[in-house]
Structures are given as C-alpha cells and as structure tokens.
Design a protein around this motif. Structure first.
Motif, mmCIF file in Angstrom:
data_model
loop_
_atom_site.group_PDB
_atom_site.id
_atom_site.type_symbol
_atom_site.label_atom_id
_atom_site.label_comp_id
_atom_site.label_asym_id
_atom_site.label_seq_id
_atom_site.Cartn_x
_atom_site.Cartn_y
_atom_site.Cartn_z
ATOM 1 N N VAL A 171 24.205 26.199 -70.399
ATOM 2 C CA VAL A 171 23.584 26.879 -69.643
ATOM 3 C C VAL A 171 21.712 26.342 -69.180
ATOM 4 C CG1 VAL A 171 22.199 29.229 -68.926
ATOM 5 C CG2 VAL A 171 24.612 29.261 -69.540
ATOM 6 N N HIS A 176 10.997 44.447 -63.412
ATOM 7 C CA HIS A 176 10.800 44.068 -61.675
ATOM 8 C C HIS A 176 10.889 45.150 -60.923
ATOM 9 C CE1 HIS A 176 10.727 41.698 -58.154
ATOM 10 N NE2 HIS A 176 11.778 42.022 -57.597
ATOM 11 N N ARG A 217 26.914 26.516 -75.204
ATOM 12 C CA ARG A 217 27.160 27.696 -74.300
ATOM 13 C C ARG A 217 25.736 27.594 -73.414
ATOM 14 N NH1 ARG A 217 29.338 29.845 -70.678
ATOM 15 N NH2 ARG A 217 28.574 31.254 -69.555
ATOM 16 N N ARG A 254 18.332 36.820 -53.616
ATOM 17 C CA ARG A 254 17.550 36.371 -54.983
ATOM 18 C C ARG A 254 18.172 36.983 -56.395
ATOM 19 N NH1 ARG A 254 11.223 35.971 -54.410
ATOM 20 N NH2 ARG A 254 11.654 38.137 -53.508
ATOM 21 N N ILE A 255 18.756 36.530 -57.096
ATOM 22 C CA ILE A 255 19.291 36.478 -57.896
ATOM 23 C C ILE A 255 18.980 36.962 -59.144
ATOM 24 C CG2 ILE A 255 21.551 36.432 -59.460
ATOM 25 C CD1 ILE A 255 22.221 34.925 -57.065
ATOM 26 N N LEU A 256 19.049 38.312 -59.732
ATOM 27 C CA LEU A 256 18.175 38.399 -61.099
ATOM 28 C C LEU A 256 18.968 38.898 -62.077
ATOM 29 C CD1 LEU A 256 15.533 38.266 -63.030
ATOM 30 C CD2 LEU A 256 14.723 40.575 -61.819
ATOM 31 N N ALA A 257 18.646 38.396 -63.160
ATOM 32 C CA ALA A 257 19.696 38.814 -64.304
ATOM 33 C C ALA A 257 18.911 39.885 -66.002
ATOM 34 C CB ALA A 257 20.848 37.786 -64.683
ATOM 35 N N GLN A 258 19.398 40.072 -66.977
ATOM 36 C CA GLN A 258 19.362 40.764 -68.438
ATOM 37 C C GLN A 258 18.237 41.912 -67.606
ATOM 38 O OE1 GLN A 258 19.285 39.452 -71.441
ATOM 39 N NE2 GLN A 258 20.317 37.819 -70.622
ATOM 40 N N PRO A 260 25.172 32.102 -64.227
ATOM 41 C CA PRO A 260 25.247 30.759 -65.025
ATOM 42 C C PRO A 260 25.796 31.542 -66.789
ATOM 43 C CG PRO A 260 23.952 29.718 -63.322
ATOM 44 C CD PRO A 260 23.989 31.282 -63.787
ATOM 45 N N ALA A 261 25.034 32.230 -66.762
ATOM 46 C CA ALA A 261 25.714 33.135 -68.348
ATOM 47 C C ALA A 261 26.882 33.709 -68.074
ATOM 48 C CB ALA A 261 23.575 33.270 -68.385
ATOM 49 N N GLY A 262 27.154 34.490 -67.291
ATOM 50 C CA GLY A 262 28.306 35.138 -67.094
ATOM 51 C C GLY A 262 28.079 36.314 -68.049
ATOM 52 N N GLN A 263 26.599 37.128 -67.667
ATOM 53 C CA GLN A 263 26.440 37.884 -67.647
ATOM 54 C C GLN A 263 26.405 39.372 -66.941
ATOM 55 O OE1 GLN A 263 23.076 37.112 -70.581
ATOM 56 N NE2 GLN A 263 24.420 36.603 -72.711
ATOM 57 N N PHE A 267 10.659 36.636 -67.432
ATOM 58 C CA PHE A 267 11.361 38.504 -68.375
ATOM 59 C C PHE A 267 13.202 37.999 -68.961
ATOM 60 C CE2 PHE A 267 7.338 40.548 -66.672
ATOM 61 C CZ PHE A 267 7.054 40.395 -68.329
ATOM 62 N N GLN A 268 13.519 37.125 -67.202
ATOM 63 C CA GLN A 268 15.208 37.468 -67.295
ATOM 64 C C GLN A 268 14.951 36.605 -68.521
ATOM 65 O OE1 GLN A 268 17.451 36.080 -64.432
ATOM 66 N NE2 GLN A 268 17.758 33.527 -65.140
ATOM 67 N N ASN A 299 16.945 44.337 -69.060
ATOM 68 C CA ASN A 299 15.669 44.635 -69.623
ATOM 69 C C ASN A 299 14.255 44.110 -68.457
ATOM 70 O OD1 ASN A 299 16.254 46.610 -71.100
ATOM 71 N ND2 ASN A 299 15.460 45.256 -73.022
ATOM 72 N N ALA A 300 15.364 42.668 -67.571
ATOM 73 C CA ALA A 300 14.358 42.284 -66.814
ATOM 74 C C ALA A 300 13.737 42.734 -65.255
ATOM 75 C CB ALA A 300 14.283 40.576 -66.907
#
Lengths: 198, 198
Positions: free
Chosen positions: A137, B73, A133, B62-66, B49-52, A92-93, B68-69
């Motif tokens: 990534v 979860h 960019r 464990r790392i999660l971004a975004q 790495p997406a810098g967000q 999903f990410q 809505n994702a």
C-alpha cells in the motif's frame, strides 16, 4: 520539561522523541520495558490504565497516552500538520491506518522476532502477508509522491517511518519496496536521523 | 452529497452515518460486503488500495478512508471536537486507543462470531481477555465520568460506542461492566439511536 515513559526499542515511543527534538522541547526519558512487564505494574497502571507506552506527563501533572495523539498535541500549530482541511483529513487517515494496519503487522512481527526472540516458525504466519500488504500500500502511494500528504513532511510520514525503518528487524527486506526504501531515508534525513536501514 | 462505501454490519461504517445524520449531511450509502470480498475487488482497491470500509467519496471526487479520520473531517469546527487543546488531545488519545486496543478485540471477536459464524472454540482464545481488558479500562474511566472527555459528547464517545453497543454479539455481557452499559445507552440516546443492547 516533558516526562516520557517509554521503551527505547519501541518505534511508537521514539515518535515522541522525534517531535520533541524537532521543536526543542526538553524531555526527561524514563525507560519502561515492555518485555519485562514494566507497563503492567500497579504503579504504571495507576498512571495509564491501558498499560501502554509512550505515556507522557506534563509539568502540570496532566497525562497523555497514544503515540499519535501525543505527536498531534506537541505539533499543534506547526507545519507538521497541514493547514488545508482535506490535507489534514488525509494526514489523519494515514495516522489511523498506521496504527490499525501497519503497526499491528510490522511492529508486532518485529516484537516477536527481536524482543521475544521467537523463530520464524513460532511467529503467527498471518503476520508476514499483512506486513507485505502494508508495504505494498505504501509503495503504491509513494509511486508518484515524495511524502504521504501534500508533498511535504507531516505527522503521517513521521508516524509511518517509526517502524518502517526497522522493517528488516521484522524480517522484511525493503529492497523489494524501493519507493518505500527511498522515502524512509528521506524522512530520516528530514528528522536529522542516521538511517536505521541495513 | 457524500457517497459512503460501507458495510452496514460494521460499527466503523456506522460511525460515518451517525455523524452525517447529526449534521444533516445528505448521504448515499453503497453497500460493500466485507465477508464476501467486495472490499478486495480491483474496482474497490482502485478507490482505496487499503481495501477497507468505510471509504467516502466527496462531490469533487476526493476520497477519504479510516472511520475516525472521516468523522474528524465531517465534524471539524463542531462541538463534537473539544475546543480546549488538552481536551482535544485526550479525544485523540481515545480515538487511537479505540482503533488499536478496542476495535481489534471487540469488533474482531464479533466479526468471527457473527459474520464468519465461528464457534467459540474456533475463535482465537487471546481475543476474549483482550475484550475484557478493553471494557475494564472503559469501566474504570467511566467510574467518575459520564463522557470520555470533558464531560460532554465528543467523537471519542461516538468512536467507542460504535462497537461497544454490539459487545454482546462478541460474546460479552455488559451487565458485568455497569458504567459502560449506562454510558452506551446515554450515547445512543444522544445520537437518537434505539439501543442495540439486549
């Protein structure tokens, strides 16, 4: 039978075809041109008020939009969606990152260049570094991986390959991103596609 | 304990807090400023790495971004995700639409106005009609509904309310979109929030 309203020049629309072909879902494709305004007619807006393709209509008349949402629905319960919860979260990410940070750079620059026939000078100069960019990534993530999530094909790869395979049409030479280039060919192969790369 | 790297001015980051609060998930918030470049430091990019933001780190590292994702979860198995397959597909449709067509208009215009302190004349004039169009789509959808999907609170509402409740900070008066305005207050109430509307 799945009716797909799509523009065959759109990577987002082709995602639906990739999934339907993979699962043998019969598909009726109705070509809707984005450039000539066919997604903004009253008839189209009555079906999808957001005025976007792909939009699909199921046999019972139910309507669904957003390429990644359509893929998720068609692929539900399949091996394209990881069974492990955190792998699924990572899928999903990447699906959200694709729509927010990748499509809005590479697909948009390609659209201005290939479909609106703009010269490089006429295209928003902020798009090229955004494209680079996004590819950076991806290159970093693929430096020690063959697939985006859990080392197997998932919707994350299919969503991301949709426009990455047309990166040259956005003015980017994937030779500069060799892991991405190899991954594109791998995913195209998994999907039974001839490569779109030059 | 969930560690959230977030900017408290960001609707995307607040989504994580809304879900954690709803489920009583203990949360450690580490403030990371987008405007002052804290999402682009080598340390932050090593994590995402997406810098967000938001970027979350679980106890096991464990790392999660975004946004809505992360919500998907944390909310897995809860009543914020519809149990019926097509309702779930519609929830995904709105989650992707939010990130592609809503956040990129309302959140971006708000960011330029409130955080970069630009005057209206300095802000891309294409943003205002894009904001209005997003609100028009929502107003139409809510004309005969109280929630976005299946007439009950889902992640679709939470994702969409995150920036809609700050629409005035983007220069939009929700009085012109009365169904949207009523829905904002309804969702804020469901989430136990004081309204952010003026």
């Amino acid at each position: 039978m799945l009716t797909v309203y799509g523009d065959s020049g759109s990577g987002n629309c082709l995602k639906v075809k990739f999934i339907a072909d993979r699962f043998g879902i019969p598909l009726k494709w109705i070509e809707v041109g984005v450039v000539n305004g066919e997604t903004r007619t009253p008839q189209f807006l009555a079906m999808n008020p957001a005025g976007q393709v792909p939009t699909v209509v199921f046999d019972d008349g139910r309507i669904l939009a957003q390429s990644n949402a359509i893929m998720l629905h068609l692929a539900e319960g399949s091996d394209l969606i990881p069974g492990e919860a955190f792998d699924r979260a990572l899928m999903f990410q990447w699906l959200f990152w694709e729509q927010y940070s990748h499509e809005t750079a590479i697909a948009v620059r390609r659209y201005h260049k290939m479909f609106l026939k703009k010269s490089d000078a006429e295209i928003d100069p902020a798009l090229m570094p955004k494209c680079e960019r996004a590819l950076d990534v991806m290159e970093g993530h693929l430096s020690n991986r063959s697939y985006f999530v859990a080392e197997r094909l998932s919707l994350a790869d299919i969503a991301l390959v949709a426009y990455t395979r047309f990166a040259h049409e956005a003015g980017l030479d994937l030779v500069k991103w060799p892991q991405v280039r190899a991954w594109v060919i791998r995913i195209e192969c998994d999907l039974g596609l001839k490569t779109a790369l030059p």
